[in-house]
Design a protein around this motif. Structure first.
Motif, short mmCIF file in Angstrom:
data_model
loop_
_atom_site.label_atom_id
_atom_site.label_comp_id
_atom_site.label_asym_id
_atom_site.label_seq_id
_atom_site.Cartn_x
_atom_site.Cartn_y
_atom_site.Cartn_z
N TYR A 121 -22.61 77.53 -45.99
CA TYR A 121 -22.76 76.95 -47.33
C TYR A 121 -21.42 76.49 -47.91
O TYR A 121 -21.29 75.33 -48.32
N ALA B 11 -20.19 73.43 -45.92
CA ALA B 11 -20.97 72.23 -46.24
C ALA B 11 -20.60 71.70 -47.63
O ALA B 11 -20.53 70.48 -47.83
N SER C 162 -27.81 76.41 -39.23
CA SER C 162 -26.72 75.70 -39.88
C SER C 162 -27.18 74.37 -40.46
O SER C 162 -26.83 74.02 -41.60
N ALA D 61 -27.02 73.31 -44.41
CA ALA D 61 -26.17 72.17 -44.77
C ALA D 61 -26.97 71.04 -45.39
O ALA D 61 -26.54 70.42 -46.38
N ASN D 62 -28.14 70.76 -44.85
CA ASN D 62 -28.94 69.63 -45.33
C ASN D 62 -29.56 69.86 -46.71
O ASN D 62 -30.17 68.94 -47.27
N ILE E 15 -24.91 65.49 -47.42
CA ILE E 15 -24.77 66.07 -46.09
C ILE E 15 -25.88 65.52 -45.21
O ILE E 15 -27.06 65.53 -45.58
N ALA F 68 -26.67 66.46 -41.64
CA ALA F 68 -26.38 67.36 -40.52
C ALA F 68 -27.39 67.16 -39.40
O ALA F 68 -28.59 66.98 -39.64
N VAL G 183 -22.15 65.99 -40.28
CA VAL G 183 -22.07 67.39 -39.87
C VAL G 183 -22.78 67.55 -38.53
O VAL G 183 -23.91 67.10 -38.36
N CYS H 187 -24.09 70.34 -35.78
CA CYS H 187 -24.46 71.75 -35.62
C CYS H 187 -24.78 72.02 -34.16
O CYS H 187 -25.52 71.26 -33.51
#
Length: 153
Positions: free
Chosen positions: A47, A50, A71, A75-76, A81, A83, A103, A105
């Motif tokens: 968190y 991100a 992750s 993040a999304n 973001i 990801a 991002v 992952c």
């Protein structure tokens, strides 16, 4: 480029290998942890990492957990973001070319370090496609993001 990195206990070893590679390439790394293999909660590390990407404090993020999906889910949740979870270099190339992801992952329990490094290299060195149809598609996703996600402060 400034890269935010984060992981849980299942991703510590792989994150450290990726971090060393990125530093050797001249990238600046902001490591949000964790730093050992003791059981921990992924969101405590992903968190804030991100958030750093969403706020523009870091250009991109690379997060490593057991499978990668945890992750990406965390993040999304943040505006700005995009990801992706990649398990091979082909997907990493498409994630940058077609989606302009910011991002990456990875699953430390799913892929080994050799394939992970190829994924990272591909993702880091691939630019988004500039043809109108790709720009249009990326813009539509960005518009959905802006409409439904709260701006990060």
């Amino acid at each position: 480029m400034k890269i935010a990195m984060a992981n849980d206990h299942a991703g510590t070893k792989l994150k450290n290998e990726i971090k060393a590679y990125l530093e050797s390439e001249g990238h600046e790394i902001k490591d949000f942890g964790t730093y050992d293999e003791e059981s921990c909660d992924l969101s405590d590390f992903v968190y804030p990492a991100a958030l750093a990407v969403a706020k523009g404090e870091c250009d991109r993020g690379i997060f490593v957990d057991g499978v990668g999906y945890g992750s990406a889910m965390i993040a999304n949740k943040l505006r700005g973001i995009f990801a992706v979870v990649c398990q091979d270099p082909f997907c990493a190339a498409l994630a940058r070319q077609h989606n302009d992801s910011n991002v990456l992952c990875l699953g430390g329990k799913i892929i080994g370090p050799a394939i992970a490094m190829e994924i990272v290299k591909t993702w880091m060195h691939t630019d988004p496609l500039t043809a109108e149809k790709y720009r249009r598609r990326v813009k539509k996703v960005q518009e959905i993001d802006a409409k439904h996600c709260v701006a990060v402060k």
